[in-house]
Design a protein around this motif. Structure first.
Motif, mmCIF file in Angstrom:
data_model
loop_
_atom_site.group_PDB
_atom_site.id
_atom_site.type_symbol
_atom_site.label_atom_id
_atom_site.label_comp_id
_atom_site.label_asym_id
_atom_site.label_seq_id
_atom_site.Cartn_x
_atom_site.Cartn_y
_atom_site.Cartn_z
ATOM 1 N N ALA A 95 0.830 -1.206 0.000
ATOM 2 C CA ALA A 95 0.000 0.000 0.000
ATOM 3 C C ALA A 95 0.867 1.260 0.000
ATOM 4 O O ALA A 95 0.587 2.242 -0.704
ATOM 5 C CB ALA A 95 -0.926 -0.004 1.219
ATOM 6 N N PHE A 96 1.961 1.228 0.789
ATOM 7 C CA PHE A 96 2.860 2.373 0.823
ATOM 8 C C PHE A 96 3.558 2.558 -0.522
ATOM 9 O O PHE A 96 3.734 3.680 -1.002
ATOM 10 C CB PHE A 96 3.889 2.199 1.936
ATOM 11 C CG PHE A 96 4.881 3.315 2.004
ATOM 12 C CD1 PHE A 96 4.507 4.562 2.490
ATOM 13 C CD2 PHE A 96 6.188 3.129 1.573
ATOM 14 C CE1 PHE A 96 5.423 5.602 2.548
ATOM 15 C CE2 PHE A 96 7.102 4.169 1.626
ATOM 16 C CZ PHE A 96 6.721 5.405 2.114
ATOM 17 N N ALA A 97 3.969 1.428 -1.135
ATOM 18 C CA ALA A 97 4.625 1.515 -2.440
ATOM 19 C C ALA A 97 3.676 2.131 -3.478
ATOM 20 O O ALA A 97 4.093 2.962 -4.302
ATOM 21 C CB ALA A 97 5.084 0.136 -2.891
ATOM 22 N N LYS A 98 2.413 1.729 -3.424
ATOM 23 C CA LYS A 98 1.429 2.286 -4.353
ATOM 24 C C LYS A 98 1.264 3.783 -4.125
ATOM 25 O O LYS A 98 1.238 4.582 -5.070
ATOM 26 C CB LYS A 98 0.096 1.575 -4.173
ATOM 27 C CG LYS A 98 -0.991 2.061 -5.118
ATOM 28 C CD LYS A 98 -2.280 1.278 -4.908
ATOM 29 C CE LYS A 98 -3.381 1.784 -5.853
ATOM 30 N NZ LYS A 98 -4.649 1.021 -5.628
ATOM 31 N N THR A 99 1.157 4.145 -2.820
ATOM 32 C CA THR A 99 1.036 5.565 -2.492
ATOM 33 C C THR A 99 2.269 6.330 -2.945
ATOM 34 O O THR A 99 2.164 7.456 -3.466
ATOM 35 C CB THR A 99 0.842 5.728 -0.975
ATOM 36 O OG1 THR A 99 -0.329 5.020 -0.577
ATOM 37 C CG2 THR A 99 0.691 7.196 -0.592
ATOM 38 N N LEU A 100 3.447 5.714 -2.749
ATOM 39 C CA LEU A 100 4.687 6.385 -3.136
ATOM 40 C C LEU A 100 4.766 6.542 -4.654
ATOM 41 O O LEU A 100 5.208 7.582 -5.154
ATOM 42 C CB LEU A 100 5.885 5.581 -2.618
ATOM 43 C CG LEU A 100 7.257 6.252 -2.744
ATOM 44 C CD1 LEU A 100 7.278 7.586 -2.026
ATOM 45 C CD2 LEU A 100 8.343 5.330 -2.198
ATOM 46 N N ARG A 101 4.322 5.512 -5.376
ATOM 47 C CA ARG A 101 4.313 5.638 -6.843
ATOM 48 C C ARG A 101 3.390 6.765 -7.292
ATOM 49 O O ARG A 101 3.720 7.540 -8.195
ATOM 50 C CB ARG A 101 3.887 4.303 -7.471
ATOM 51 C CG ARG A 101 4.948 3.213 -7.408
ATOM 52 C CD ARG A 101 4.595 2.050 -8.320
ATOM 53 N NE ARG A 101 3.393 1.359 -7.865
ATOM 54 C CZ ARG A 101 3.399 0.329 -7.023
ATOM 55 N NH1 ARG A 101 4.536 -0.114 -6.520
ATOM 56 N NH2 ARG A 101 2.266 -0.261 -6.689
ATOM 57 N N GLN A 102 2.239 6.859 -6.643
ATOM 58 C CA GLN A 102 1.315 7.939 -6.967
ATOM 59 C C GLN A 102 1.923 9.299 -6.632
ATOM 60 O O GLN A 102 1.777 10.275 -7.385
ATOM 61 C CB GLN A 102 -0.001 7.745 -6.210
ATOM 62 C CG GLN A 102 -0.792 6.524 -6.659
ATOM 63 C CD GLN A 102 -2.001 6.261 -5.787
ATOM 64 O OE1 GLN A 102 -2.134 6.822 -4.699
ATOM 65 N NE2 GLN A 102 -2.895 5.397 -6.261
ATOM 66 N N LEU A 107 4.569 14.219 -8.228
ATOM 67 C CA LEU A 107 5.751 15.077 -8.168
ATOM 68 C C LEU A 107 6.278 15.372 -9.578
ATOM 69 O O LEU A 107 6.702 16.505 -9.871
ATOM 70 C CB LEU A 107 6.831 14.409 -7.323
ATOM 71 C CG LEU A 107 8.105 15.209 -7.084
ATOM 72 C CD1 LEU A 107 7.799 16.534 -6.393
ATOM 73 C CD2 LEU A 107 9.106 14.398 -6.265
ATOM 74 N N ALA A 108 6.239 14.358 -10.449
ATOM 75 C CA ALA A 108 6.655 14.590 -11.833
ATOM 76 C C ALA A 108 5.731 15.597 -12.518
ATOM 77 O O ALA A 108 6.183 16.481 -13.271
ATOM 78 C CB ALA A 108 6.662 13.268 -12.599
ATOM 79 N N ALA A 109 4.422 15.464 -12.225
ATOM 80 C CA ALA A 109 3.468 16.430 -12.777
ATOM 81 C C ALA A 109 3.742 17.828 -12.233
ATOM 82 O O ALA A 109 3.606 18.840 -12.946
ATOM 83 C CB ALA A 109 2.044 15.994 -12.453
ATOM 84 N N LEU A 153 12.008 10.473 4.805
ATOM 85 C CA LEU A 153 13.251 10.327 4.055
ATOM 86 C C LEU A 153 14.202 9.355 4.741
ATOM 87 O O LEU A 153 14.840 8.511 4.089
ATOM 88 C CB LEU A 153 13.923 11.692 3.896
ATOM 89 C CG LEU A 153 13.165 12.723 3.038
ATOM 90 C CD1 LEU A 153 13.930 14.033 3.013
ATOM 91 C CD2 LEU A 153 12.924 12.196 1.632
ATOM 92 N N GLU A 154 14.264 9.449 6.066
ATOM 93 C CA GLU A 154 15.142 8.547 6.822
ATOM 94 C C GLU A 154 14.693 7.097 6.659
ATOM 95 O O GLU A 154 15.515 6.191 6.479
ATOM 96 C CB GLU A 154 15.126 8.932 8.298
ATOM 97 C CG GLU A 154 15.967 8.024 9.190
ATOM 98 C CD GLU A 154 15.783 8.355 10.659
ATOM 99 O OE1 GLU A 154 16.256 7.565 11.487
ATOM 100 O OE2 GLU A 154 15.148 9.391 10.959
ATOM 101 N N THR A 155 13.374 6.872 6.710
ATOM 102 C CA THR A 155 12.853 5.509 6.563
ATOM 103 C C THR A 155 13.140 4.957 5.186
ATOM 104 O O THR A 155 13.530 3.789 5.022
ATOM 105 C CB THR A 155 11.339 5.502 6.824
ATOM 106 O OG1 THR A 155 11.082 6.032 8.129
ATOM 107 C CG2 THR A 155 10.776 4.090 6.748
ATOM 108 N N LEU A 156 12.976 5.797 4.148
ATOM 109 C CA LEU A 156 13.249 5.342 2.784
ATOM 110 C C LEU A 156 14.724 5.020 2.595
ATOM 111 O O LEU A 156 15.080 4.062 1.903
ATOM 112 C CB LEU A 156 12.799 6.411 1.786
ATOM 113 C CG LEU A 156 11.275 6.645 1.697
ATOM 114 C CD1 LEU A 156 10.980 7.820 0.775
ATOM 115 C CD2 LEU A 156 10.565 5.388 1.204
#
Length: 227
Positions: A95-102, A107-109, A153-156
């Protein structure tokens, strides 16, 4: 005359002795009967002891079986909880990966919007400079970084194998696991106490005493006659 008195005295002595002999004989019979009754009671008591010992052996065997069943059940529950936690982690990570991808797509937009905005400002400033107008005022971008941005950021950067970022939550989870072990050991008895980790045994013995005391009091209340 003296001979008659002596005869009467001897006869009296004989009668007294015969009476004592009868009393002793009767007491002997009574004592033998009491002894026989005691022997019967002793035999009954010995039979009762044998039955109690046999019952105690059976209860010990049943108790050992139940202890093994409890150990197996605790093992199965521990494995099930581990599997649940593993599944929960996988689902949460996905779920976090999906949220991060979104978020990355957004962010790209945002980067594209920034480039478009700069291009349009440059075109507008061209018209304003030709007309002698003021430079284009570009307001600050709205703040989008949430609270805990640095923690994110630290967690990533740490990755999935790093230590938990929330030490309190980890300590609480560990405490819950230890409480489950202690409660199970308190109900399981001395055998289960020996299976506890060394640092939990003292607390396990204390809880076992409390559990035994509470069980005894509950049994006494249940055995009390109704008023």
């Amino acid at each position: 005359m003296a001979a008659e008195l002596r005869s009467e005295h001897v006869s009296s002595d004989i009668a007294a002795i015969e009476a004592e002999l009868t009393r002793v004989a009767e007491e002997d019979v009574a004592t033998k009967a009491a002894l026989a009754a005691l022997e019967e009671e002793r035999a009954a008591a010995e039979d009762r002891i044998r039955l109690l010992r046999r019952a105690a052996d059976e209860f010990e065997q049943r108790l050992e079986v139940k202890r093994r069943e409890l150990r197996e059940a605790q093992h199965d529950e521990s494995e099930a909880r581990f599997e649940d936690a593993l599944q929960q982690r996988a689902e949460t990570a996905e779920a976090f990966a999906k949220t991060l991808r979104q978020a990355l797509a957004t962010l790209a937009a945002l980067d594209r919007s920034r480039s478009d905005l700069l291009a349009r400002r440059e075109a507008l400033e061209t018209f304003r400079s030709e007309d002698g107008g003021e430079p284009v005022d570009l307001p600050d971008e709205p703040e989008f970084r949430p609270d805990g941005w640095e923690r994110l950021l630290e967690t990533l950067q740490r990755g999935p194998e790093g230590p938990s970022a929330d030490a309190a939550a980890a300590a609480a989870a560990q405490q819950r696991i230890e409480d489950d072990l202690l409660n199970a050991a308190a109900e399981g008895g001395p055998w289960a106490l020996q299976k506890l980790p060394e640092h939990l045994r003292e607390e396990g013995r204390r809880r076992r005493q409390e559990y035994t005391r509470a069980s005894r009091l509950a049994g006494q209340r249940g055995a009390a006659p109704e008023e």
